[in-house]
Design a protein around this motif. Structure first.
Motif, PDB file in Angstrom:
ATOM      1  N   SER A 139       0.829  -1.209   0.000  1.00 41.17           N
ATOM      2  CA  SER A 139       0.000   0.000   0.000  1.00 41.17           C
ATOM      3  C   SER A 139       0.860   1.254   0.000  1.00 41.17           C
ATOM      4  N   LEU A 140       2.066   1.162   0.580  1.00 48.21           N
ATOM      5  CA  LEU A 140       2.966   2.320   0.602  1.00 48.21           C
ATOM      6  C   LEU A 140       3.426   2.666  -0.812  1.00 48.21           C
ATOM      7  N   VAL A 141       3.835   1.651  -1.576  1.00 46.90           N
ATOM      8  CA  VAL A 141       4.241   1.882  -2.961  1.00 46.90           C
ATOM      9  C   VAL A 141       3.095   2.498  -3.752  1.00 46.90           C
ATOM     10  N   HIS A 142       1.900   1.961  -3.554  1.00 50.43           N
ATOM     11  CA  HIS A 142       0.721   2.477  -4.247  1.00 50.43           C
ATOM     12  C   HIS A 142       0.498   3.948  -3.922  1.00 50.43           C
ATOM     13  N   SER A 143       0.525   4.299  -2.644  1.00 50.22           N
ATOM     14  CA  SER A 143       0.235   5.682  -2.251  1.00 50.22           C
ATOM     15  C   SER A 143       1.307   6.640  -2.762  1.00 50.22           C
ATOM     16  N   ILE A 144       2.580   6.224  -2.720  1.00 50.68           N
ATOM     17  CA  ILE A 144       3.659   7.085  -3.195  1.00 50.68           C
ATOM     18  C   ILE A 144       3.505   7.357  -4.687  1.00 50.68           C
ATOM     19  N   TYR A 145       3.198   6.324  -5.460  1.00 44.80           N
ATOM     20  CA  TYR A 145       3.065   6.519  -6.902  1.00 44.80           C
ATOM     21  C   TYR A 145       1.826   7.335  -7.255  1.00 44.80           C
ATOM     22  N   MET A 146       0.795   7.264  -6.443  1.00 44.37           N
ATOM     23  CA  MET A 146      -0.357   8.127  -6.683  1.00 44.37           C
ATOM     24  C   MET A 146       0.001   9.585  -6.404  1.00 44.37           C
ATOM     25  N   GLN A 147       0.734   9.832  -5.337  1.00 41.13           N
ATOM     26  CA  GLN A 147       1.074  11.203  -4.953  1.00 41.13           C
ATOM     27  C   GLN A 147       1.999  11.876  -5.963  1.00 41.13           C
ATOM     28  N   ILE A 148       2.962  11.135  -6.507  1.00 41.64           N
ATOM     29  CA  ILE A 148       3.907  11.799  -7.415  1.00 41.64           C
ATOM     30  C   ILE A 148       3.281  12.122  -8.768  1.00 41.64           C
ATOM     31  N   GLN A 149       2.096  11.572  -9.047  1.00 41.33           N
ATOM     32  CA  GLN A 149       1.401  11.978 -10.277  1.00 41.33           C
ATOM     33  C   GLN A 149       1.037  13.468 -10.223  1.00 41.33           C
ATOM     34  N   VAL A 150       0.860  13.997  -9.024  1.00 36.66           N
ATOM     35  CA  VAL A 150       0.423  15.392  -8.878  1.00 36.66           C
ATOM     36  C   VAL A 150       1.495  16.361  -9.378  1.00 36.66           C
ATOM     37  N   PRO A 151       2.719  16.348  -8.815  1.00 42.57           N
ATOM     38  CA  PRO A 151       3.734  17.272  -9.368  1.00 42.57           C
ATOM     39  C   PRO A 151       4.092  16.954 -10.812  1.00 42.57           C
ATOM     40  N   PHE A 152       3.998  15.671 -11.212  1.00 41.31           N
ATOM     41  CA  PHE A 152       4.296  15.338 -12.611  1.00 41.31           C
ATOM     42  C   PHE A 152       3.333  16.052 -13.549  1.00 41.31           C
ATOM     43  N   PHE A 153       2.042  15.800 -13.401  1.00 39.62           N
ATOM     44  CA  PHE A 153       1.093  16.349 -14.366  1.00 39.62           C
ATOM     45  C   PHE A 153       0.932  17.861 -14.222  1.00 39.62           C
ATOM     46  N   VAL A 154       1.053  18.393 -13.013  1.00 41.60           N
ATOM     47  CA  VAL A 154       0.937  19.843 -12.839  1.00 41.60           C
ATOM     48  C   VAL A 154       2.070  20.559 -13.574  1.00 41.60           C
TER      49      VAL A 154
ATOM     50  N   GLY B  79      11.417  14.697  -1.701  1.00 40.50           N
ATOM     51  CA  GLY B  79      11.121  15.998  -2.298  1.00 40.50           C
ATOM     52  C   GLY B  79       9.823  16.032  -3.082  1.00 40.50           C
ATOM     53  N   LEU B  80       9.524  14.968  -3.831  1.00 45.15           N
ATOM     54  CA  LEU B  80       8.287  14.953  -4.617  1.00 45.15           C
ATOM     55  C   LEU B  80       7.063  14.871  -3.718  1.00 45.15           C
ATOM     56  N   TYR B  81       7.216  14.213  -2.580  1.00 43.47           N
ATOM     57  CA  TYR B  81       6.110  14.190  -1.607  1.00 43.47           C
ATOM     58  C   TYR B  81       5.871  15.593  -1.052  1.00 43.47           C
ATOM     59  N   GLN B  82       6.957  16.319  -0.781  1.00 35.59           N
ATOM     60  CA  GLN B  82       6.805  17.691  -0.286  1.00 35.59           C
ATOM     61  C   GLN B  82       6.120  18.566  -1.341  1.00 35.59           C
ATOM     62  N   LEU B  83       6.429  18.350  -2.609  1.00 37.83           N
ATOM     63  CA  LEU B  83       5.776  19.116  -3.670  1.00 37.83           C
ATOM     64  C   LEU B  83       4.309  18.729  -3.815  1.00 37.83           C
ATOM     65  N   TYR B  84       4.008  17.453  -3.630  1.00 33.59           N
ATOM     66  CA  TYR B  84       2.611  17.009  -3.626  1.00 33.59           C
ATOM     67  C   TYR B  84       1.830  17.774  -2.555  1.00 33.59           C
ATOM     68  N   LYS B  85       2.417  17.921  -1.378  1.00 31.02           N
ATOM     69  CA  LYS B  85       1.731  18.662  -0.315  1.00 31.02           C
ATOM     70  C   LYS B  85       1.671  20.155  -0.623  1.00 31.02           C
ATOM     71  N   LEU B  86       2.737  20.685  -1.228  1.00 35.41           N
ATOM     72  CA  LEU B  86       2.765  22.111  -1.559  1.00 35.41           C
ATOM     73  C   LEU B  86       1.692  22.473  -2.574  1.00 35.41           C
ATOM     74  N   ILE B  87       1.562  21.661  -3.609  1.00 37.89           N
ATOM     75  CA  ILE B  87       0.582  21.942  -4.662  1.00 37.89           C
ATOM     76  C   ILE B  87      -0.830  21.873  -4.116  1.00 37.89           C
ATOM     77  N   GLY B  88      -1.083  20.863  -3.293  1.00 36.44           N
ATOM     78  CA  GLY B  88      -2.342  20.768  -2.565  1.00 36.44           C
ATOM     79  C   GLY B  88      -3.584  20.880  -3.424  1.00 36.44           C
TER      80      GLY B  88
END
Length: 334
Positions: free
Chosen positions: A33-48, A283-292
């Motif tokens: 589930s951790l791998v799943h959640s991390i890969y879902m979160q990094i889609q946010v800074p990628f596509f943004v 870092g990408l997790y921090q950007l996921y939170k920053l973009i919000g």
């Protein structure tokens, strides 16, 4: 005349417990589930970031999940950015026990088969890993692909280096056994994290892939080495189809920011695309939170100042070192 389309795509294949392989960068198997959640979160800074600098490109997220299986924040983001979700089965899956890590990587060839049936003749396709940030417009890249047919990322030329279970001379040995001819130039390793093709080149790859894939499966049963991941096959297909180049090296760099290995050089922040494998849960997790919830870059200067600080590009500051250390401890406890 129809306007050519530039496609920007990434993907996530969720492994089941039965097929799960190891992901060294995350220290987990692909079914966790951790791998799943991390890969879902990094889609946010990628596509943004990719959509911000390439607003006219058509963005697609490939996955074996349905849209309804995605987290709510990702569904909202995709609606806002007009990102299409394509649910695609994994038909190029290797046999169970084929290799210990990254066994979802051959999913690339399912994506190419799908896009070969969808694209127009002058369309281009970029397939990128999701642990990337786009720093500027990729219009020059797409124009080069439209002109030259492809843009590949030449990553390893060291002939002694073991690349996920195989060396370049061993790859040449397999190439000669498959095609009955010697390579025109020494094989190099093209990273699969960032590849771009014109439609006709995708058609050629799709036509050539089954022969090499079938040969590799049989070869691996009789020899101590084989092509273990998608970039191995890509490296041989590039030679076979005469599409070798290093065009993508001008647009992307795999930047390692670990405490033990850092290959970031001054001015690397100017690359159009940052590939940040170590930063998935940092870092990408921090950007996921920053973009919000805003899911947007409202101030480019502020965003990239924070992105550089979070990811260590071009240098790692003390605050990041402390944050990363706390993340490592948290991961161990979790």
């Amino acid at each position: 005349m129809k306007q050519p389309v530039d496609y920007i795509t990434t993907w996530f294949y969720k492994e089941s417990k039965d097929e799960a392989s190891f992901y060294p960068q995350l220290g987990q198997k692909g079914s966790s589930s951790l791998v799943h959640s991390i890969y879902m979160q990094i889609q946010v800074p990628f596509f943004v970031t990719f959509k911000h600098y390439n607003p006219d490109a058509r963005c697609i997220f490939f996955t074996n999940l349905t849209l309804e299986d995605l987290p709510d924040y990702l569904i909202r983001l995709f609606r806002k950015l007009n990102v299409e979700t394509v649910t695609l089965p994994y038909s190029c899956k290797p046999p169970k026990g084929w290799y210990t890590a990254w066994q979802n990587q051959f999913y690339l060839y399912d994506i190419l088969k799908y896009m070969g049936n969808r694209m127009g003749e002058e369309d281009t396709l970029l397939v990128s890993d999701a642990d990337c940030l786009c720093h500027t417009s990729l219009a020059p890249l797409f124009e080069e692909v439209r002109k030259n047919g492809s843009a590949l990322y030449e990553f390893i030329t060291d002939r002694k280096h073991i690349i996920n279970g195989i060396t370049l001379p061993q790859m040449e040995e397999l190439y000669r056994a498959c095609y009955g001819k010697k390579e025109m130039n020494p094989i190099t390793y093209y990273g699969g994290e960032f590849v771009a093709f014109r439609k006709d080149v995708i058609d050629r790859i799709n036509k050539a892939f089954p022969e090499l894939w079938t040969f590799n499966l049989e070869y691996g049963r009789k020899h101590p080495f084989k092509l273990n991941e998608e970039a191995h096959l890509l490296s041989l297909l590039a030679e076979h189809l005469h599409i070798r180049n290093a065009i993508a090296n001008r647009y992307v760099k795999r930047m390692w920011t670990t405490p033990h290995f850092n290959n970031v050089q001054p001015n690397d922040e100017n690359f159009p695309v940052w590939h940040l494998p170590y930063e998935k849960k940092r870092g990408l997790y921090q950007l996921y939170k920053l973009i919000g919830k805003d899911s947007d870059i409202t101030n480019e200067n502020v965003f990239w100042q924070k992105a550089g600080s979070y990811t260590g590009i071009p240098c790692i500051n003390l605050k990041k070192r402390i944050r990363d250390r706390l993340t490592t401890l948290w991961m161990k406890l979790k």
